[in-house]
Design an enzyme around this catalytic site. Sequence first.
Site, PDB file in Angstrom:
ATOM      1  N   SER A  25      -2.799  -3.593   7.538  1.00 23.28           N
ATOM      2  CA  SER A  25      -1.460  -3.470   8.608  1.00 23.28           C
ATOM      3  C   SER A  25      -1.991  -4.302   9.534  1.00 23.28           C
ATOM      4  O   SER A  25      -1.233  -4.574   9.980  1.00 23.28           O
ATOM      5  CB  SER A  25      -2.437  -2.287   9.227  1.00 23.28           C
ATOM      6  N   SER A 171       1.771   9.847  12.342  1.00 20.05           N
ATOM      7  CA  SER A 171       2.586   8.412  11.312  1.00 20.05           C
ATOM      8  C   SER A 171       2.427   6.861  12.017  1.00 20.05           C
ATOM      9  O   SER A 171       3.196   6.964  12.861  1.00 20.05           O
ATOM     10  CB  SER A 171       3.708   8.672  10.502  1.00 20.05           C
ATOM     11  N   ASP A 324      -5.648   6.717   4.162  1.00 25.72           N
ATOM     12  CA  ASP A 324      -6.192   5.739   3.349  1.00 25.72           C
ATOM     13  C   ASP A 324      -7.659   6.148   2.450  1.00 25.72           C
ATOM     14  O   ASP A 324      -7.355   5.644   1.333  1.00 25.72           O
ATOM     15  CB  ASP A 324      -5.848   4.768   3.658  1.00 25.72           C
ATOM     16  N   ARG A 355      -0.979  11.933  -3.519  1.00 24.27           N
ATOM     17  CA  ARG A 355      -2.901  11.738  -3.997  1.00 24.27           C
ATOM     18  C   ARG A 355      -3.265  13.070  -3.775  1.00 24.27           C
ATOM     19  O   ARG A 355      -4.486  13.228  -4.370  1.00 24.27           O
ATOM     20  CB  ARG A 355      -2.952  10.962  -2.791  1.00 24.27           C
TER      21      ARG A 355
HETATM   22  C1  S3P Z   1       0.427   2.122   7.746  1.00 24.78           C
HETATM   23  C2  S3P Z   1      -0.088   3.345   7.954  1.00 24.78           C
HETATM   24  C3  S3P Z   1      -0.747   4.768   7.123  1.00 24.78           C
HETATM   25  C4  S3P Z   1      -0.549   4.427   6.283  1.00 24.78           C
HETATM   26  C5  S3P Z   1      -0.345   3.318   5.279  1.00 24.78           C
HETATM   27  C6  S3P Z   1      -0.984   1.540   6.660  1.00 24.78           C
HETATM   28  C7  S3P Z   1       0.161   0.672   9.150  1.00 24.78           C
HETATM   29  O1  S3P Z   1       0.869   5.014   6.693  1.00 24.78           O
HETATM   30  O2  S3P Z   1      -0.604   5.297   5.247  1.00 24.78           O
HETATM   31  O3  S3P Z   1      -1.852   2.468   4.146  1.00 24.78           O
HETATM   32  O4  S3P Z   1       0.130   0.041   8.929  1.00 24.78           O
HETATM   33  O5  S3P Z   1       0.961   1.415   9.393  1.00 24.78           O
HETATM   34  P1  S3P Z   1       1.696   6.455   7.192  1.00 24.78           P
HETATM   35  O6  S3P Z   1       1.975   6.347   8.936  1.00 24.78           O
HETATM   36  O7  S3P Z   1       2.834   6.945   6.686  1.00 24.78           O
HETATM   37  O8  S3P Z   1       0.182   7.392   7.915  1.00 24.78           O
END
Ligand code: S3P
Length: 445
Positions: A25, A171, A324, A355
């Site tokens: 991220s 999210s 995750d 998943r």
């Molecule tokens: C992420 C947010 C999450 C996560 C992804 C990385 C990010 O997704 O599952 O691997 O870097 O902002 P969601 O926003 O869909 O939950």
Amino acid sequence: MANIQFHVQPGGKIQGRVRVPGDKSISHRSIMLGSIAEGTTTVTGFLEGADALATLNAFRDMGVQIEGPVNGQVTVHGVGLKGLKKPEKPLDMGNSGTSTRLLAGIIAGQDFDVTLIGDASLSKRPMKRVVDPLSAMGAVIETQEGGTLPMVIRGSGEPLKAIDYVLPMASAQVKSCVLLAGLYADGKTCALEPAPTRDHTERMLNGFGYEVHSEKVDAQQTRACLQGGGKLTGMHIDVPSDISSAAFFMVAAAISEGSDLVIEHVGMNPTRTGVIDILKLMGADLTLENFHEVGGEPVADVHIKYAPLKGIEIPEELVALAIDEFPVLFVAASAAQGKTVLTGAEELRVKESDRIQVMADALLAVGIDAQPTPDGMIINGGVQCVQRSAIQSHHDHRISMAMSIAGLRAVDTIVIDDCANVNTSFPTFLPLINQVGMVISAVEA
Ligand code: S3P
């Protein structure tokens, strides 16, 4: 593409010290924010996986000069909020939802059109969740029927309209998309999230000198706001190790007798540490050592030893904080004595794969009593794994890695199909997991 299978030798114990690659991220955001900043951004510890490289290549295609990565070092010569150029071809996001959804926010503010494309898995994932707020801000976006990629974002160069957006789901990608579009909006844009999600965008924007104001509305909800039209200033970013990659090693040590492992320099951002809380509730012998801060993010070494785990009801408030890590937490639950119940996790159905279904199928294929539910899973754990049928990763890196860890509690060799995808987030998974005691080989089938 060749089918790379993982052949996992059963049993073993996990020992030693290991350092896993940089946080995915933060790596994505270092390129995005570095590109739209003024001045130079230097990055160390950058994750050289396919997902973060998709982001890097997208900004190169939009005219940003980027040096590296060489041994995790990248230099981004920022072009400012208005300096991106129209790419000559569609931007290929590969397998990466983060690249797609965050980039959509930035591109919505440009004065040119961009088409975003992706691989088979990404092309099935929902984009309506970013199209809705961006359209409310005045962006013009076309997707396929069903709201999927390819997606065309038509930039007019007119400032977007600031909004106060209530996220329909927890999210970080949607929150980040709205905030990044907000950089290009007239006035104050806010994103209200129903539960805390990773806050790297907010922290890093502040680090780049762009003020984001976050305020708790109640125990669960937070509203993050920023004013459009400011500027970001280039900075140095030292990317900590990815707690989501470290999670495979935590569970590996937690479920195999005789294990004693230290995972160094792991990012401990409180919006990411649900996996540690859940493992501790299950009875894991896990301690955090050498706590310190690196560039605004807390970091620690994780010391984990084998201890028998027990099944639990996973508290729903931890779900978004471990989103995750569920594939490998399901493996921990399979090793734990008794019943583990996960609820409130319907978002798992729209990740790189579904998943819930894919992990239930994979666990059943190794003889674990795993029952999928609409928003989670019920696992009756405590038995050894026996391979009954082939395991499919369904284009999902975390399924490949999670099911590899299940081999530690198996009596047979476990064979997993289609594992080249570990390269998206953790290209060195195999050498590192083998270095601490597993025996996994990659075989071209
Ligand atoms: C992420 C947010 C999450 C996560 C992804 C990385 C990010 O997704 O599952 O691997 O870097 O902002 P969601 O926003 O869909 O939950």
